[in-house]
Design an enzyme around this catalytic site. Structure first.
Site, PDB file in Angstrom:
ATOM      1  CB  ALA A   9      -0.915   0.010   1.224  1.00  0.00           C
ATOM      2  CB  CYS A  10       1.815   3.942  -1.690  1.00  0.00           C
ATOM      3  SG  CYS A  10       1.089   4.110  -3.317  1.00  0.00           S
ATOM      4  N   GLY A  11      -0.036   5.887  -0.459  1.00  0.00           N
ATOM      5  CA  GLY A  11      -1.089   6.882  -0.333  1.00  0.00           C
ATOM      6  C   GLY A  11      -2.165   6.787  -1.402  1.00  0.00           C
TER       7      GLY A  11
END
Length: 94
Positions: A9-11
């Protein structure tokens, strides 16, 4: 051996998580580990954790999860990558 599911996951679920995903694909191929990598936004992780074994995030983890979660900033900075590789392999082999 069961295939492990890993959330990456990332922003926004696009940029830095793609960098991490590419690195992880190489790592797991080299280690001959069968995994399923799921790329998403950090805001989606909580609702997906029940179907996964590990969370790898490039952003600050906004909560505590039911499954192990690690920060992937080493893959973005290039500092401490081998140590993080070993930690991830250790977790998925539990």
């Amino acid at each position: 051996m069961n295939r492990k599911r890993i959330i990456v996951a990332c922003g926004a679920g696009i940029a830095t998580s793609t960098v991490v995903l590419d690195h992880l694909e190489e790592l797991f191929a080299k280690e001959k580990q069968l995994v399923e990598l799921i790329q998403c936004k950090i805001s989606e992780v909580a609702s997906m954790q029940d179907e996964a074994d590990l969370i790898i995030s490039t952003t600050i983890l906004p909560t505590v999860y039911k499954i192990p979660a690690v920060s992937a900033t080493a893959y973005i900075s290039g500092i401490g990558m081998e140590k993080l590789d070993r930690e991830i392999i250790r977790i998925i082999n539990l």
